[in-house]
Design a protein around this motif. Structure first.
Motif, PDB file in Angstrom:
ATOM      1  N   ARG A   1      -4.895  -6.587   6.408  1.00 54.51           N
ATOM      2  CA  ARG A   1      -4.292  -5.510   5.640  1.00 54.51           C
ATOM      3  C   ARG A   1      -5.056  -4.220   5.844  1.00 54.51           C
ATOM      4  NH1 ARG A   1      -2.291  -8.288  -0.115  1.00 54.51           N
ATOM      5  NH2 ARG A   1      -0.705  -9.605   0.870  1.00 54.51           N
ATOM      6  N   GLU A   2      -4.311  -3.131   5.998  1.00 48.14           N
ATOM      7  CA  GLU A   2      -4.876  -1.816   6.293  1.00 48.14           C
ATOM      8  C   GLU A   2      -4.441  -0.837   5.214  1.00 48.14           C
ATOM      9  OE1 GLU A   2      -4.382   1.597   9.815  1.00 48.14           O
ATOM     10  OE2 GLU A   2      -2.905  -0.008   9.605  1.00 48.14           O
ATOM     11  N   GLY A   3      -5.391  -0.158   4.608  1.00 45.74           N
ATOM     12  CA  GLY A   3      -5.064   0.911   3.686  1.00 45.74           C
ATOM     13  C   GLY A   3      -4.664   2.142   4.461  1.00 45.74           C
ATOM     14  N   ILE A   4      -3.488   2.726   4.169  1.00 41.78           N
ATOM     15  CA  ILE A   4      -3.009   3.850   4.960  1.00 41.78           C
ATOM     16  C   ILE A   4      -2.861   5.140   4.170  1.00 41.78           C
ATOM     17  CG2 ILE A   4      -1.882   2.437   6.716  1.00 41.78           C
ATOM     18  CD1 ILE A   4       0.776   2.993   5.227  1.00 41.78           C
ATOM     19  N   ALA A   5      -2.685   5.070   2.888  1.00 39.49           N
ATOM     20  CA  ALA A   5      -2.514   6.292   2.094  1.00 39.49           C
ATOM     21  C   ALA A   5      -2.894   6.012   0.649  1.00 39.49           C
ATOM     22  CB  ALA A   5      -1.076   6.793   2.170  1.00 39.49           C
ATOM     23  N   GLU A   6      -3.529   7.011   0.030  1.00 37.80           N
ATOM     24  CA  GLU A   6      -3.982   6.852  -1.352  1.00 37.80           C
ATOM     25  C   GLU A   6      -3.778   8.161  -2.096  1.00 37.80           C
ATOM     26  OE1 GLU A   6      -7.814   4.889  -2.006  1.00 37.80           O
ATOM     27  OE2 GLU A   6      -8.328   6.484  -3.420  1.00 37.80           O
ATOM     28  N   ILE A   7      -3.394   8.046  -3.353  1.00 37.82           N
ATOM     29  CA  ILE A   7      -3.324   9.215  -4.225  1.00 37.82           C
ATOM     30  C   ILE A   7      -4.094   8.879  -5.492  1.00 37.82           C
ATOM     31  CG2 ILE A   7      -1.079   8.506  -5.186  1.00 37.82           C
ATOM     32  CD1 ILE A   7      -0.424  11.562  -5.331  1.00 37.82           C
ATOM     33  N   ASP A   8      -5.032   9.758  -5.830  1.00 36.73           N
ATOM     34  CA  ASP A   8      -5.902   9.512  -6.972  1.00 36.73           C
ATOM     35  C   ASP A   8      -5.308  10.108  -8.245  1.00 36.73           C
ATOM     36  OD1 ASP A   8      -8.846   9.949  -4.893  1.00 36.73           O
ATOM     37  OD2 ASP A   8      -7.621   8.191  -5.296  1.00 36.73           O
ATOM     38  N   SER A   9      -5.943   9.820  -9.375  1.00 35.21           N
ATOM     39  CA  SER A   9      -5.419  10.271 -10.657  1.00 35.21           C
ATOM     40  C   SER A   9      -5.386  11.794 -10.773  1.00 35.21           C
ATOM     41  CB  SER A   9      -6.243   9.677 -11.807  1.00 35.21           C
ATOM     42  OG  SER A   9      -7.602  10.022 -11.663  1.00 35.21           O
ATOM     43  N   ASP A  10      -6.220  12.481  -9.977  1.00 33.40           N
ATOM     44  CA  ASP A  10      -6.211  13.948 -10.010  1.00 33.40           C
ATOM     45  C   ASP A  10      -5.222  14.531  -9.003  1.00 33.40           C
ATOM     46  OD1 ASP A  10      -9.262  14.591  -8.036  1.00 33.40           O
ATOM     47  OD2 ASP A  10      -7.438  13.478  -7.599  1.00 33.40           O
TER      48      ASP A  10
ATOM     49  N   SER B   1      -5.252  14.134  -5.699  1.00 33.01           N
ATOM     50  CA  SER B   1      -5.770  14.262  -4.336  1.00 33.01           C
ATOM     51  C   SER B   1      -5.294  13.085  -3.490  1.00 33.01           C
ATOM     52  CB  SER B   1      -7.292  14.341  -4.339  1.00 33.01           C
ATOM     53  OG  SER B   1      -7.839  13.186  -4.932  1.00 33.01           O
ATOM     54  N   THR B   2      -5.063  13.364  -2.223  1.00 32.77           N
ATOM     55  CA  THR B   2      -4.523  12.351  -1.323  1.00 32.77           C
ATOM     56  C   THR B   2      -5.434  12.155  -0.112  1.00 32.77           C
ATOM     57  OG1 THR B   2      -3.197  13.990  -0.140  1.00 32.77           O
ATOM     58  CG2 THR B   2      -2.144  12.851  -1.977  1.00 32.77           C
ATOM     59  N   SER B   3      -5.338  11.002   0.479  1.00 32.71           N
ATOM     60  CA  SER B   3      -6.076  10.712   1.706  1.00 32.71           C
ATOM     61  C   SER B   3      -5.246   9.751   2.551  1.00 32.71           C
ATOM     62  CB  SER B   3      -7.453  10.121   1.400  1.00 32.71           C
ATOM     63  OG  SER B   3      -7.328   8.937   0.633  1.00 32.71           O
ATOM     64  N   TYR B   4      -5.480   9.799   3.868  1.00 32.50           N
ATOM     65  CA  TYR B   4      -4.687   9.020   4.812  1.00 32.50           C
ATOM     66  C   TYR B   4      -5.579   8.405   5.880  1.00 32.50           C
ATOM     67  CZ  TYR B   4      -0.900  11.750   2.761  1.00 32.50           C
ATOM     68  OH  TYR B   4      -0.012  12.333   1.889  1.00 32.50           O
TER      69      TYR B   4
ATOM     70  N   ARG C   1       1.956  12.191   9.738  1.00 36.55           N
ATOM     71  CA  ARG C   1       3.307  11.609   9.833  1.00 36.55           C
ATOM     72  C   ARG C   1       3.796  11.068   8.493  1.00 36.55           C
ATOM     73  NH1 ARG C   1       4.079   7.144  12.803  1.00 36.55           N
ATOM     74  NH2 ARG C   1       1.949   6.367  12.510  1.00 36.55           N
ATOM     75  N   PHE C   2       2.884  10.553   7.689  1.00 39.91           N
ATOM     76  CA  PHE C   2       3.240   9.943   6.410  1.00 39.91           C
ATOM     77  C   PHE C   2       2.755  10.846   5.267  1.00 39.91           C
ATOM     78  CE2 PHE C   2       3.201   5.169   7.770  1.00 39.91           C
ATOM     79  CZ  PHE C   2       4.062   5.471   8.819  1.00 39.91           C
ATOM     80  N   THR C   3       3.496  10.821   4.160  1.00 41.95           N
ATOM     81  CA  THR C   3       3.113  11.577   2.976  1.00 41.95           C
ATOM     82  C   THR C   3       3.247  10.700   1.745  1.00 41.95           C
ATOM     83  OG1 THR C   3       3.873  13.650   3.972  1.00 41.95           O
ATOM     84  CG2 THR C   3       3.528  13.636   1.597  1.00 41.95           C
ATOM     85  N   ILE C   4       2.170  10.596   0.984  1.00 40.36           N
ATOM     86  CA  ILE C   4       2.192   9.844  -0.260  1.00 40.36           C
ATOM     87  C   ILE C   4       2.391  10.824  -1.415  1.00 40.36           C
ATOM     88  CG2 ILE C   4      -0.323   9.926  -0.551  1.00 40.36           C
ATOM     89  CD1 ILE C   4      -0.155   7.095  -1.766  1.00 40.36           C
TER      90      ILE C   4
END
Length: 122
Positions: free
Chosen positions: A44-53, A55-58, A65-68
């Motif tokens: 399993r690979e983590g590809i996108a994250e959005i935090d409680s504030d 902020s996003t990371s990829y 290419r991807f947007t969370i």
């Protein structure tokens, strides 16, 4: 937190899909929400994250290419996937509270959805 993904399917290379993840339960205390994926015979690979504030990371594999995003009023997480490639073929999972700090994952009260399949043909 209970998570239910939808929106997967089959698409040709270069196409787009939008995944959704409906969350229920104690969502207000969630530290982060993320999308992971697992291709056949791979981990399993983590590809996108959005935090409680907000902020996003990829991961490098999907950056650009991807947007969370999330709609807090609807308790729904999204993953907009553009310019899809055959190597994006995988089962995609919505995950709550498994947060990457830049070096390692920090696990709180982790929840996984059941997954939704994305298949990209060349």
């Amino acid at each position: 937190v209970q998570l239910v993904e939808s929106g997967g399917g089959s698409v040709q290379a270069g196409g787009s899909l939008r995944l959704s993840c409906a969350a229920s339960g104690h969502t207000s205390s969630t530290h982060c929400m993320a999308w992971f994926r697992q291709a056949p015979e791979k981990g399993r690979e983590g590809i996108a994250e959005i935090d409680s504030d907000g902020s996003t990371s990829y991961s490098d594999s999907v950056k650009g290419r991807f947007t969370i995003s999330k709609d807090s009023a609807k308790n729904t997480l999204y993953l907009q996937m553009n310019s899809l490639k055959p190597e994006d073929t995988a089962m995609y999972y919505c995950v709550a509270d498994r947060c990457f700090d830049g070096k390692k994952y920090i696990e709180y009260d982790v929840s996984w959805g059941q997954g939704t399949q994305v298949t990209v043909s060349s």
